[in-house]
Scaffold this motif. Sequence first.
Motif, PDB file in Angstrom:
ATOM      1  N   ASP A 192       5.923   7.532  11.426  1.00 38.50           N
ATOM      2  CA  ASP A 192       5.830   8.137  10.089  1.00 38.50           C
ATOM      3  C   ASP A 192       6.437   7.209   9.035  1.00 38.50           C
ATOM      4  O   ASP A 192       5.878   7.047   7.945  1.00 38.50           O
ATOM      5  CB  ASP A 192       6.562   9.484  10.096  1.00 38.50           C
ATOM      6  N   ILE A 193       7.567   6.585   9.346  1.00 37.47           N
ATOM      7  CA  ILE A 193       8.219   5.665   8.398  1.00 37.47           C
ATOM      8  C   ILE A 193       7.308   4.476   8.090  1.00 37.47           C
ATOM      9  O   ILE A 193       7.101   4.108   6.927  1.00 37.47           O
ATOM     10  CB  ILE A 193       9.571   5.182   8.955  1.00 37.47           C
ATOM     11  N   LEU A 194       6.749   3.870   9.131  1.00 38.49           N
ATOM     12  CA  LEU A 194       5.877   2.707   8.931  1.00 38.49           C
ATOM     13  C   LEU A 194       4.625   3.076   8.138  1.00 38.49           C
ATOM     14  O   LEU A 194       4.177   2.319   7.266  1.00 38.49           O
ATOM     15  CB  LEU A 194       5.487   2.103  10.283  1.00 38.49           C
ATOM     16  N   SER A 195       4.077   4.244   8.433  1.00 31.81           N
ATOM     17  CA  SER A 195       2.883   4.689   7.711  1.00 31.81           C
ATOM     18  C   SER A 195       3.189   4.914   6.239  1.00 31.81           C
ATOM     19  O   SER A 195       2.431   4.491   5.352  1.00 31.81           O
ATOM     20  CB  SER A 195       2.348   5.977   8.350  1.00 31.81           C
ATOM     21  N   GLN A 196       4.324   5.560   5.957  1.00 28.16           N
ATOM     22  CA  GLN A 196       4.692   5.825   4.569  1.00 28.16           C
ATOM     23  C   GLN A 196       5.051   4.549   3.814  1.00 28.16           C
ATOM     24  O   GLN A 196       4.768   4.426   2.622  1.00 28.16           O
ATOM     25  CB  GLN A 196       5.872   6.817   4.519  1.00 28.16           C
ATOM     26  N   ILE A 197       5.684   3.591   4.495  1.00 33.63           N
ATOM     27  CA  ILE A 197       6.001   2.310   3.858  1.00 33.63           C
ATOM     28  C   ILE A 197       4.718   1.594   3.454  1.00 33.63           C
ATOM     29  O   ILE A 197       4.605   1.058   2.349  1.00 33.63           O
ATOM     30  CB  ILE A 197       6.846   1.430   4.806  1.00 33.63           C
ATOM     31  N   LYS A 198       3.734   1.594   4.349  1.00 31.12           N
ATOM     32  CA  LYS A 198       2.458   0.947   4.038  1.00 31.12           C
ATOM     33  C   LYS A 198       1.795   1.595   2.831  1.00 31.12           C
ATOM     34  O   LYS A 198       1.339   0.897   1.908  1.00 31.12           O
ATOM     35  CB  LYS A 198       1.527   1.024   5.256  1.00 31.12           C
ATOM     36  N   VAL A 199       1.775   2.927   2.799  1.00 35.86           N
ATOM     37  CA  VAL A 199       1.135   3.636   1.688  1.00 35.86           C
ATOM     38  C   VAL A 199       1.901   3.403   0.386  1.00 35.86           C
ATOM     39  O   VAL A 199       1.302   3.123  -0.664  1.00 35.86           O
ATOM     40  CB  VAL A 199       1.052   5.145   2.003  1.00 35.86           C
ATOM     41  N   SER A 200       3.230   3.490   0.451  1.00 39.43           N
ATOM     42  CA  SER A 200       4.043   3.364  -0.754  1.00 39.43           C
ATOM     43  C   SER A 200       3.952   1.970  -1.355  1.00 39.43           C
ATOM     44  O   SER A 200       3.742   1.812  -2.566  1.00 39.43           O
ATOM     45  CB  SER A 200       5.500   3.715  -0.441  1.00 39.43           C
ATOM     46  N   VAL A 201       4.099   0.934  -0.517  1.00 39.24           N
ATOM     47  CA  VAL A 201       4.043  -0.444  -1.010  1.00 39.24           C
ATOM     48  C   VAL A 201       2.648  -0.758  -1.543  1.00 39.24           C
ATOM     49  O   VAL A 201       2.498  -1.383  -2.607  1.00 39.24           O
ATOM     50  CB  VAL A 201       4.447  -1.428   0.105  1.00 39.24           C
ATOM     51  N   ASN A 202       1.632  -0.323  -0.816  1.00 43.39           N
ATOM     52  CA  ASN A 202       0.259  -0.567  -1.260  1.00 43.39           C
ATOM     53  C   ASN A 202      -0.008   0.095  -2.605  1.00 43.39           C
ATOM     54  O   ASN A 202      -0.576  -0.523  -3.524  1.00 43.39           O
ATOM     55  CB  ASN A 202      -0.720  -0.042  -0.208  1.00 43.39           C
ATOM     56  N   ASN A 203       0.393   1.351  -2.732  1.00 41.51           N
ATOM     57  CA  ASN A 203       0.189   2.065  -3.989  1.00 41.51           C
ATOM     58  C   ASN A 203       0.957   1.416  -5.134  1.00 41.51           C
ATOM     59  O   ASN A 203       0.470   1.349  -6.267  1.00 41.51           O
ATOM     60  CB  ASN A 203       0.618   3.526  -3.846  1.00 41.51           C
ATOM     61  N   TYR A 204       2.164   0.922  -4.830  1.00 47.01           N
ATOM     62  CA  TYR A 204       2.974   0.303  -5.882  1.00 47.01           C
ATOM     63  C   TYR A 204       2.317  -0.975  -6.405  1.00 47.01           C
ATOM     64  O   TYR A 204       2.224  -1.185  -7.621  1.00 47.01           O
ATOM     65  CB  TYR A 204       4.368   0.000  -5.346  1.00 47.01           C
ATOM     66  N   ILE A 205       1.856  -1.828  -5.500  1.00 42.92           N
ATOM     67  CA  ILE A 205       1.241  -3.085  -5.934  1.00 42.92           C
ATOM     68  C   ILE A 205      -0.065  -2.825  -6.673  1.00 42.92           C
ATOM     69  O   ILE A 205      -0.349  -3.451  -7.704  1.00 42.92           O
ATOM     70  CB  ILE A 205       1.020  -4.009  -4.723  1.00 42.92           C
ATOM     71  N   VAL A 206      -0.871  -1.894  -6.156  1.00 45.12           N
ATOM     72  CA  VAL A 206      -2.115  -1.540  -6.853  1.00 45.12           C
ATOM     73  C   VAL A 206      -1.809  -0.975  -8.235  1.00 45.12           C
ATOM     74  O   VAL A 206      -2.493  -1.280  -9.227  1.00 45.12           O
ATOM     75  CB  VAL A 206      -2.928  -0.544  -6.014  1.00 45.12           C
ATOM     76  N   SER A 207      -0.749  -0.166  -8.325  1.00 51.57           N
ATOM     77  CA  SER A 207      -0.359   0.397  -9.614  1.00 51.57           C
ATOM     78  C   SER A 207       0.079  -0.699 -10.585  1.00 51.57           C
ATOM     79  O   SER A 207      -0.219  -0.630 -11.787  1.00 51.57           O
ATOM     80  CB  SER A 207       0.778   1.409  -9.422  1.00 51.57           C
ATOM     81  N   LEU A 208       0.793  -1.720 -10.079  1.00 47.79           N
ATOM     82  CA  LEU A 208       1.181  -2.845 -10.926  1.00 47.79           C
ATOM     83  C   LEU A 208      -0.048  -3.571 -11.476  1.00 47.79           C
ATOM     84  O   LEU A 208      -0.075  -3.970 -12.645  1.00 47.79           O
ATOM     85  CB  LEU A 208       2.049  -3.825 -10.137  1.00 47.79           C
ATOM     86  N   ILE A 209      -1.047  -3.753 -10.618  1.00 46.37           N
ATOM     87  CA  ILE A 209      -2.273  -4.430 -11.060  1.00 46.37           C
ATOM     88  C   ILE A 209      -2.980  -3.601 -12.135  1.00 46.37           C
ATOM     89  O   ILE A 209      -3.445  -4.139 -13.151  1.00 46.37           O
ATOM     90  CB  ILE A 209      -3.206  -4.680  -9.859  1.00 46.37           C
ATOM     91  N   ILE A 210      -3.040  -2.274 -11.936  1.00 44.41           N
ATOM     92  CA  ILE A 210      -3.661  -1.406 -12.941  1.00 44.41           C
ATOM     93  C   ILE A 210      -2.885  -1.471 -14.252  1.00 44.41           C
ATOM     94  O   ILE A 210      -3.461  -1.575 -15.345  1.00 44.41           O
ATOM     95  CB  ILE A 210      -3.735   0.044 -12.419  1.00 44.41           C
ATOM     96  N   GLU A 211      -1.541  -1.425 -14.151  1.00 49.90           N
ATOM     97  CA  GLU A 211      -0.712  -1.517 -15.352  1.00 49.90           C
ATOM     98  C   GLU A 211      -0.934  -2.848 -16.072  1.00 49.90           C
ATOM     99  O   GLU A 211      -1.040  -2.894 -17.307  1.00 49.90           O
ATOM    100  CB  GLU A 211       0.760  -1.368 -14.987  1.00 49.90           C
TER     101      GLU A 211
END
Length: 366
Positions: A192-211
Amino acid sequence: MNRPITLPFYAKLSFILVILICFAFIFCTGKDIITPVLMAFLFAVLLLPIFTFLNTKFKFPRHLAAIVCLLIFLSFIVGILVFISYQVTYMANDFGTIKKNANSFIIEIHKFIRENFQVSIGEQKKYLDTVTKDSVKNGQATIISSIISISDVLLDSTIIVIYTFLFLIYKEHFKLFLAKLISPQNHTVLKDILSQIKVSVNNYIVSLIIEMLVVSVLTGLGLWIIGIKYFILLGLITGILNLIPYIGILIAGVITVLASLTGSADTSVILGILIVNIIVQFIDNNLLVPLIINSKVEINAFVSIMGIIVGGAAAGIAGMFLAIPLLAILKIIFDRIESLSPWGYLMGNHVPRKFRWRTRKAAVNN
């Protein structure tokens, strides 16, 4: 059967502080080694969906899938750099106009200082000559340090690419290593930790690109409205530099002011640039960051600012960039370990309900 050891609160707090001090010392000592590894980890997480798609759907071998992912990523970066370099080369044709307008603008500043601060133009030039002489004395050292900095950046970029490739092809190997460190009954929590880390980091970087894209479009649109010639280039530079907290927008503002001198030295244009940057930053800080960034990482503003400051002090711009995703990873880990969950709550962006202290007397009465 061995009974678990129960430690008092002050002992637990002492252990946590000692661990934090050790991690901080290791990071500050080996930041030149650790920073590229962490950057490569973030890029590997970003490219992981493409890697998995190529590896599972198209049956690409792991090494080939990793190479294709890196080629796509590098092509995107190189494309942006080529566009910027082309626009900068085109802007260099207006260097004579920039120099002429810059001189006119400097004369206006001299007059403003003389009229408002009673400092004569001769005294101002004398002070500037002194500063210039000191700069010339240190010019050679500055050039050497700049060359060293550029070489360090190129070396780190090459290492990051290599590390990213290795993270992608050894993904399962690292997972198995973590599974061997933890008892089997905790494998579900680890997954669960590894899955959430992947989702969180991915969403953060994608969000930075959108910003970055939104800030680039808004800035470019604002500069176009006030009549700046290279509004597309300056909007893109502002969006990219905005990824660097605090100082990025200041550097972008200086570059935009200098580029505006290709048109005229009118102070109203410079005032318009400042207004555009202020409006875009207001929209970014009050709309884009809360809606796009904070909603993905769920880190409160206090912890974010502290993390950025500490990251900048420890590893410069790279540390400021890494601060938020690392804090998000720590929060995910803290939230899923019962003994560390209070720290995860402290880092979070939860809206607390009205808290009632539960004293021993109240507990007895209840």
